[in-house]
Scaffold this motif. Structure first.
Motif, PDB file in Angstrom:
ATOM      1  N   ASP A   5      -2.534  43.841  -7.902  1.00  0.00           N
ATOM      2  CA  ASP A   5      -1.808  45.105  -7.831  1.00  0.00           C
ATOM      3  C   ASP A   5      -0.323  44.847  -7.560  1.00  0.00           C
ATOM      4  O   ASP A   5       0.536  45.513  -8.133  1.00  0.00           O
ATOM      5  N   VAL A   6      -0.035  43.878  -6.693  1.00  0.00           N
ATOM      6  CA  VAL A   6       1.366  43.565  -6.377  1.00  0.00           C
ATOM      7  C   VAL A   6       2.085  43.072  -7.636  1.00  0.00           C
ATOM      8  O   VAL A   6       3.212  43.479  -7.918  1.00  0.00           O
ATOM      9  N   TYR A   7       1.439  42.209  -8.408  1.00  0.00           N
ATOM     10  CA  TYR A   7       2.043  41.736  -9.656  1.00  0.00           C
ATOM     11  C   TYR A   7       2.330  42.920 -10.578  1.00  0.00           C
ATOM     12  O   TYR A   7       3.436  43.027 -11.129  1.00  0.00           O
ATOM     13  N   ASN A   8       1.364  43.800 -10.752  1.00  0.00           N
ATOM     14  CA  ASN A   8       1.554  44.954 -11.638  1.00  0.00           C
ATOM     15  C   ASN A   8       2.689  45.847 -11.156  1.00  0.00           C
ATOM     16  O   ASN A   8       3.463  46.370 -11.968  1.00  0.00           O
ATOM     17  N   ARG A   9       2.802  46.003  -9.852  1.00  0.00           N
ATOM     18  CA  ARG A   9       3.905  46.803  -9.308  1.00  0.00           C
ATOM     19  C   ARG A   9       5.243  46.100  -9.505  1.00  0.00           C
ATOM     20  O   ARG A   9       6.268  46.752  -9.729  1.00  0.00           O
ATOM     21  N   MET A  10       5.247  44.766  -9.423  1.00  0.00           N
ATOM     22  CA  MET A  10       6.478  44.010  -9.710  1.00  0.00           C
ATOM     23  C   MET A  10       6.909  44.221 -11.162  1.00  0.00           C
ATOM     24  O   MET A  10       8.093  44.397 -11.444  1.00  0.00           O
ATOM     25  N   VAL A  11       5.947  44.199 -12.073  1.00  0.00           N
ATOM     26  CA  VAL A  11       6.263  44.436 -13.487  1.00  0.00           C
ATOM     27  C   VAL A  11       6.883  45.827 -13.649  1.00  0.00           C
ATOM     28  O   VAL A  11       7.886  45.989 -14.347  1.00  0.00           O
ATOM     29  N   LYS A  12       6.323  46.822 -12.975  1.00  0.00           N
ATOM     30  CA  LYS A  12       6.892  48.177 -13.056  1.00  0.00           C
ATOM     31  C   LYS A  12       8.320  48.216 -12.518  1.00  0.00           C
ATOM     32  O   LYS A  12       9.175  48.898 -13.082  1.00  0.00           O
ATOM     33  N   LEU A  13       8.573  47.475 -11.415  1.00  0.00           N
ATOM     34  CA  LEU A  13       9.945  47.411 -10.893  1.00  0.00           C
ATOM     35  C   LEU A  13      10.890  46.809 -11.924  1.00  0.00           C
ATOM     36  O   LEU A  13      12.021  47.287 -12.095  1.00  0.00           O
ATOM     37  N   GLN A  22      11.548  45.465  -1.387  1.00  0.00           N
ATOM     38  CA  GLN A  22      11.424  45.863   0.019  1.00  0.00           C
ATOM     39  C   GLN A  22      11.015  47.320   0.131  1.00  0.00           C
ATOM     40  O   GLN A  22      10.142  47.685   0.913  1.00  0.00           O
ATOM     41  N   GLU A  23      11.660  48.153  -0.674  1.00  0.00           N
ATOM     42  CA  GLU A  23      11.349  49.586  -0.658  1.00  0.00           C
ATOM     43  C   GLU A  23       9.945  49.851  -1.192  1.00  0.00           C
ATOM     44  O   GLU A  23       9.180  50.625  -0.624  1.00  0.00           O
ATOM     45  N   GLU A  24       9.584  49.200  -2.268  1.00  0.00           N
ATOM     46  CA  GLU A  24       8.276  49.404  -2.911  1.00  0.00           C
ATOM     47  C   GLU A  24       7.120  48.936  -2.019  1.00  0.00           C
ATOM     48  O   GLU A  24       6.100  49.610  -1.921  1.00  0.00           O
ATOM     49  N   PHE A  25       7.277  47.789  -1.392  1.00  0.00           N
ATOM     50  CA  PHE A  25       6.157  47.170  -0.674  1.00  0.00           C
ATOM     51  C   PHE A  25       6.224  47.338   0.838  1.00  0.00           C
ATOM     52  O   PHE A  25       5.262  47.027   1.530  1.00  0.00           O
ATOM     53  N   GLY A  26       7.368  47.768   1.356  1.00  0.00           N
ATOM     54  CA  GLY A  26       7.492  47.990   2.789  1.00  0.00           C
ATOM     55  C   GLY A  26       7.503  46.724   3.622  1.00  0.00           C
ATOM     56  O   GLY A  26       7.112  46.746   4.790  1.00  0.00           O
ATOM     57  N   VAL A  27       7.927  45.627   3.022  1.00  0.00           N
ATOM     58  CA  VAL A  27       8.056  44.353   3.748  1.00  0.00           C
ATOM     59  C   VAL A  27       9.432  43.772   3.452  1.00  0.00           C
ATOM     60  O   VAL A  27       9.999  44.036   2.385  1.00  0.00           O
ATOM     61  N   PRO A  28       9.995  42.987   4.378  1.00  0.00           N
ATOM     62  CA  PRO A  28      11.285  42.370   4.098  1.00  0.00           C
ATOM     63  C   PRO A  28      11.155  41.308   3.000  1.00  0.00           C
ATOM     64  O   PRO A  28      10.227  40.506   3.005  1.00  0.00           O
ATOM     65  N   VAL A  29      12.066  41.358   2.051  1.00  0.00           N
ATOM     66  CA  VAL A  29      12.105  40.381   0.959  1.00  0.00           C
ATOM     67  C   VAL A  29      13.546  39.909   0.856  1.00  0.00           C
ATOM     68  O   VAL A  29      14.450  40.706   0.599  1.00  0.00           O
ATOM     69  N   ASN A  30      13.768  38.608   1.084  1.00  0.00           N
ATOM     70  CA  ASN A  30      15.134  38.100   1.007  1.00  0.00           C
ATOM     71  C   ASN A  30      15.237  36.985  -0.024  1.00  0.00           C
ATOM     72  O   ASN A  30      14.252  36.630  -0.662  1.00  0.00           O
ATOM     73  N   ASP A  31      16.429  36.423  -0.154  1.00  0.00           N
ATOM     74  CA  ASP A  31      16.640  35.420  -1.200  1.00  0.00           C
ATOM     75  C   ASP A  31      15.930  34.102  -0.914  1.00  0.00           C
ATOM     76  O   ASP A  31      15.778  33.289  -1.817  1.00  0.00           O
ATOM     77  N   GLU A  32      15.470  33.880   0.311  1.00  0.00           N
ATOM     78  CA  GLU A  32      14.634  32.713   0.570  1.00  0.00           C
ATOM     79  C   GLU A  32      13.199  32.944   0.076  1.00  0.00           C
ATOM     80  O   GLU A  32      12.462  32.006  -0.172  1.00  0.00           O
ATOM     81  N   ASP A  33      12.807  34.204  -0.024  1.00  0.00           N
ATOM     82  CA  ASP A  33      11.460  34.556  -0.465  1.00  0.00           C
ATOM     83  C   ASP A  33      11.317  34.499  -1.981  1.00  0.00           C
ATOM     84  O   ASP A  33      10.313  34.008  -2.493  1.00  0.00           O
ATOM     85  N   ILE A  34      12.308  35.016  -2.663  1.00  0.00           N
ATOM     86  CA  ILE A  34      12.259  35.089  -4.126  1.00  0.00           C
ATOM     87  C   ILE A  34      13.583  34.580  -4.683  1.00  0.00           C
ATOM     88  O   ILE A  34      14.636  35.116  -4.356  1.00  0.00           O
ATOM     89  N   SER A  35      13.502  33.577  -5.540  1.00  0.00           N
ATOM     90  CA  SER A  35      14.715  33.075  -6.187  1.00  0.00           C
ATOM     91  C   SER A  35      14.579  33.228  -7.700  1.00  0.00           C
ATOM     92  O   SER A  35      13.482  33.467  -8.214  1.00  0.00           O
ATOM     93  N   SER A  36      15.661  33.041  -8.376  1.00  0.00           N
ATOM     94  CA  SER A  36      15.662  33.184  -9.842  1.00  0.00           C
ATOM     95  C   SER A  36      14.809  32.115 -10.513  1.00  0.00           C
ATOM     96  O   SER A  36      14.380  32.285 -11.646  1.00  0.00           O
ATOM     97  N   THR A  85      11.399  49.557 -14.734  1.00  0.00           N
ATOM     98  CA  THR A  85      12.214  50.714 -14.376  1.00  0.00           C
ATOM     99  C   THR A  85      13.617  50.332 -13.924  1.00  0.00           C
ATOM    100  O   THR A  85      14.572  51.024 -14.230  1.00  0.00           O
ATOM    101  N   GLY A  86      13.725  49.217 -13.201  1.00  0.00           N
ATOM    102  CA  GLY A  86      15.020  48.845 -12.649  1.00  0.00           C
ATOM    103  C   GLY A  86      15.905  48.011 -13.554  1.00  0.00           C
ATOM    104  O   GLY A  86      17.118  47.995 -13.406  1.00  0.00           O
ATOM    105  N   PHE A  87      15.275  47.328 -14.524  1.00  0.00           N
ATOM    106  CA  PHE A  87      16.050  46.383 -15.324  1.00  0.00           C
ATOM    107  C   PHE A  87      15.862  46.572 -16.828  1.00  0.00           C
ATOM    108  O   PHE A  87      16.321  45.760 -17.622  1.00  0.00           O
ATOM    109  N   GLY A  88      15.143  47.622 -17.215  1.00  0.00           N
ATOM    110  CA  GLY A  88      15.010  47.959 -18.620  1.00  0.00           C
ATOM    111  C   GLY A  88      14.161  46.999 -19.447  1.00  0.00           C
ATOM    112  O   GLY A  88      14.281  46.968 -20.664  1.00  0.00           O
ATOM    113  N   LEU A  89      13.307  46.237 -18.786  1.00  0.00           N
ATOM    114  CA  LEU A  89      12.448  45.318 -19.522  1.00  0.00           C
ATOM    115  C   LEU A  89      11.188  46.039 -19.978  1.00  0.00           C
ATOM    116  O   LEU A  89      10.741  46.986 -19.339  1.00  0.00           O
TER     117      LEU A  89
END
Length: 79
Positions: free
Chosen positions: A3-11, A47-61, A14-18
């Motif tokens: 479910d988290v993966y699917n929600r990431m795809v939706k982000l 962070q807003e979608e999942f309600g947990v802190p997400v920073n650049d150490e958590d997710i990188s390009s 919606t957010g990046f036009g993919l």
């Protein structure tokens, strides 16, 4: 996929036009041509979608989308 993966795809849609067919679990954010500013925006949206802190150490390009979903799930997101 989780479910988290699917929600990431939706982000990303919606957010990046993919389109969903442009996104696969093993693609990195670099593959999707998300620059450093886009990664900051994605972290904030996650962070807003999942309600947990997400920073650049958590997710990188260099991370895959599935890896990002795993990291967010590990933070205790209710799925």
């Amino acid at each position: 996929m989780s479910d988290v993966y699917n929600r990431m795809v939706k982000l990303l849609q919606t957010g990046f036009g993919l389109e969903a067919d442009e996104i696969s679990p093993e693609q990195t954010f670099n593959d999707l041509e998300l620059d450093s500013l886009a990664m900051v925006e994605l972290s904030l949206a996650a962070q807003e979608e999942f309600g947990v802190p997400v920073n650049d150490e958590d997710i990188s390009s260099r991370d895959t989308i599935s890896r990002a979903a795993e990291v967010i799930e590990a933070k205790g997101v209710a799925v």
